[in-house]
Design a protein around this motif. Structure first.
Motif, PDB file in Angstrom:
ATOM      1  N   GLU A  86      -0.143   9.018   4.982  1.00 26.56           N
ATOM      2  CA  GLU A  86      -1.042  10.013   4.395  1.00 26.56           C
ATOM      3  C   GLU A  86      -0.688  10.299   2.934  1.00 26.56           C
ATOM      4  N   ARG A  87       0.584  10.403   2.632  1.00 26.06           N
ATOM      5  CA  ARG A  87       0.997  10.646   1.252  1.00 26.06           C
ATOM      6  C   ARG A  87       0.631   9.457   0.369  1.00 26.06           C
ATOM      7  N   SER A  88       0.811   8.254   0.896  1.00 28.36           N
ATOM      8  CA  SER A  88       0.453   7.054   0.136  1.00 28.36           C
ATOM      9  C   SER A  88      -1.036   7.039  -0.201  1.00 28.36           C
TER      10      SER A  88
ATOM     11  N   GLY B 254      -1.976   6.454 -12.447  1.00 28.31           N
ATOM     12  CA  GLY B 254      -3.005   6.044 -11.498  1.00 28.31           C
ATOM     13  C   GLY B 254      -2.439   5.381 -10.267  1.00 28.31           C
ATOM     14  N   GLY B 255      -2.957   5.781  -9.093  1.00 29.28           N
ATOM     15  CA  GLY B 255      -2.547   5.143  -7.841  1.00 29.28           C
ATOM     16  C   GLY B 255      -3.292   3.843  -7.639  1.00 29.28           C
ATOM     17  N   LYS B 256      -2.884   3.093  -6.594  1.00 27.86           N
ATOM     18  CA  LYS B 256      -3.527   1.814  -6.283  1.00 27.86           C
ATOM     19  C   LYS B 256      -4.104   1.910  -4.874  1.00 27.86           C
ATOM     20  N   VAL B 257      -5.419   1.889  -4.779  1.00 33.24           N
ATOM     21  CA  VAL B 257      -6.087   1.986  -3.482  1.00 33.24           C
ATOM     22  C   VAL B 257      -5.940   0.653  -2.758  1.00 33.24           C
ATOM     23  N   ASP B 258      -5.509   0.722  -1.505  1.00 30.39           N
ATOM     24  CA  ASP B 258      -5.232  -0.514  -0.758  1.00 30.39           C
ATOM     25  C   ASP B 258      -5.138  -0.184   0.731  1.00 30.39           C
ATOM     26  N   ASP B 259      -5.060  -1.239   1.557  1.00 29.70           N
ATOM     27  CA  ASP B 259      -4.701  -1.038   2.959  1.00 29.70           C
ATOM     28  C   ASP B 259      -3.250  -0.565   2.998  1.00 29.70           C
ATOM     29  N   ILE B 260      -2.935   0.274   3.955  1.00 32.03           N
ATOM     30  CA  ILE B 260      -1.580   0.830   4.050  1.00 32.03           C
ATOM     31  C   ILE B 260      -1.053   0.621   5.465  1.00 32.03           C
TER      32      ILE B 260
ATOM     33  N   GLY C 100       0.821  -1.208   0.000  1.00 32.22           N
ATOM     34  CA  GLY C 100       0.000   0.000   0.000  1.00 32.22           C
ATOM     35  C   GLY C 100       0.850   1.250   0.000  1.00 32.22           C
ATOM     36  N   VAL C 101       2.091   1.144   0.529  1.00 33.54           N
ATOM     37  CA  VAL C 101       3.040   2.262   0.497  1.00 33.54           C
ATOM     38  C   VAL C 101       3.829   2.237  -0.806  1.00 33.54           C
ATOM     39  N   PHE C 102       4.466   1.101  -1.088  1.00 35.52           N
ATOM     40  CA  PHE C 102       5.434   1.055  -2.174  1.00 35.52           C
ATOM     41  C   PHE C 102       4.834   0.825  -3.558  1.00 35.52           C
TER      42      PHE C 102
ATOM     43  N   SER D 190      -2.695   7.267  -3.902  1.00 34.24           N
ATOM     44  CA  SER D 190      -3.498   6.114  -4.323  1.00 34.24           C
ATOM     45  C   SER D 190      -4.843   6.535  -4.926  1.00 34.24           C
ATOM     46  N   LEU D 191      -5.339   7.693  -4.527  1.00 38.11           N
ATOM     47  CA  LEU D 191      -6.625   8.186  -5.016  1.00 38.11           C
ATOM     48  C   LEU D 191      -6.492   9.101  -6.232  1.00 38.11           C
TER      49      LEU D 191
END
Length: 405
Positions: A358-360, A391-397, A326-328, A364-365
């Protein structure tokens, strides 16, 4: 062998010869002085011949230095020379006894230089450093004695660690906390990324949370080796197979009392060591294929022993960042370095971890953001949302930040 006295006499002979060759020639008498010129010759008068006295021309400054240096060299060498013990053979020959000399070696100062004179026919005059030349003769240098290597015994200090964990659930999983989990105990910490695509049985604990709880209970305050981490992870997996559902990747690391980071990574989570604004060390992701990382689960063939390991020395001021995909998937290593570098040295790790999470989430959005995930997913079948490479990837972080001091 010859005595020191004989050797010095021989050396003086050589020096005298050198002085004679390097001195300027004495003035010669005029060979025509005995003749007169003109219309008439004068009667020859016998005169008492006086042998002209050739004035000795002092040697050039360079030659004087050379001669003086050579004198000193021979003098120093033979002043400290002690003839070896002798014995008489059956043939009445005097020979030296073959034994290792224990006498002090000749000493020559490093400042002594020989300006070598090769003769009148050449102007080549190389300067030789006596200290270098005497190495072949095992002569000690007076100005540069052999110094024993001084070991600076600095008191070793185990680094102090400041660790903080931040977890942010997927927007659609906020009500039940999402699938990521983590732990931090003593000098050991880890992040577990629950696999969204794994089948889950209602009423059971999530696999990622079971792993985190088991590692938290079994880990003490002391640092762990990779072998110990692997053993504890194996026990945690066996328990999770019985009581939990789903699957999870894992990255677990420990900073030993020797200030060495040891990490075990199974899947696509990452552990970074940042130093002076750059990546000093990094774990390696391990996947079966794109979007299918190695993972622990009841139905998975992967085991903790299959993970990749990392070992890196840690120094005061280093910052360790361990995070799930979710971060990387949303931030590059350079992005993480930029965030960490934006804080001062006294900033707590909790503030840094919060900023990374927060930045991740922000990235992601963002459908226009160029991310590590979008770059790889571009053009792949089934990933039409990333066909433009953005595009970001929405996920648990989940993210753990550890500061060493």
């Amino acid at each position: 062998f010859v005595s020191g006295k004989e050797a010095i006499e021989e050396a003086e002979t050589l020096i005298a010869d050198a002085e004679e060759r390097t001195s300027k020639a004495a003035s010669s008498p005029n060979i025509l002085s005995g003749f007169s010129f003109g219309a008439r010759a004068s009667p020859k008068v016998e005169e008492k011949k006086v042998e002209p006295v050739a004035e000795e021309t002092p040697a050039e400054p360079e030659e004087a230095v050379w001669v003086e240096g050579l004198k000193n060299l021979f003098q120093n060498a033979f002043d400290t020379f002690i003839p070896p013990q002798t014995t008489t053979t059956s043939e009445k020959k005097v020979v030296a006894v073959d034994e290792k000399p224990k006498e002090q070696k000749a000493k020559v100062a490093d400042s002594d230089f020989l300006d070598v004179v090769w003769g009148a026919e050449t102007s080549a005059r190389p300067t030789l450093n006596i200290a270098e030349m005497m190495k072949a003769f095992q002569v000690e240098s007076e100005e540069a004695p052999a110094k024993a290597t001084e070991k600076v015994s600095e008191e070793f200090k185990t680094l102090t660690l400041d660790a903080a964990l931040q977890v942010k659930a997927h927007p659609e999983k906020v009500s039940w906390g999402g699938e990521d989990a983590g732990f931090s105990v003593g000098r050991t910490f880890g992040v577990f990324d629950g696999v969204s695509g794994a089948e889950k049985e209602k009423g059971k604990k999530l696999y990622s949370r079971s792993l985190a709880e088991s590692m938290k209970k079994s880990t003490g305050k002391a640092g762990l080796s990779v072998k110990e981490i692997t053993e504890k992870m194996t026990v945690a997996k066996e328990l999770a197979d019985d009581v939990a559902t789903g699957a999870s990747t894992a990255v677990v690391a420990s900073v030993g009392e020797d200030n060495v980071l040891r990490a075990l990574n199974l899947g696509d989570s990452v552990c970074l060591v940042l130093r002076d604004g750059a990546v000093a060390a990094r774990t390696r992701e391990i996947v079966h294929y794109f979007d299918c990382p190695y993972q622990l689960g009841d139905d998975s063939p992967d085991r903790p022993r299959d993970g990749t390991s990392l070992q890196a020395e840690i120094f005061g001021g280093d910052v360790i960042v361990a995070g799930s995909d979710g971060v990387f998937d949303n931030l590059s290593d350079a992005d993480v370095c930029e965030i960490v570098s934006s804080f001062g040295p006294r900033t707590r790790s909790s503030a840094i971890a919060k900023k990374i999470v927060e930045r991740s989430r922000t990235v992601s959005l963002d459908p226009q953001a160029v991310t590590p995930y979008s770059t790889v997913a571009r053009g792949k079948s089934g990933y039409s949302a990333y066909r433009n490479g953005t595009g970001g990837k929405v996920d648990d972080i989940s993210c753990i930040v550890v500061k060493a001091s």
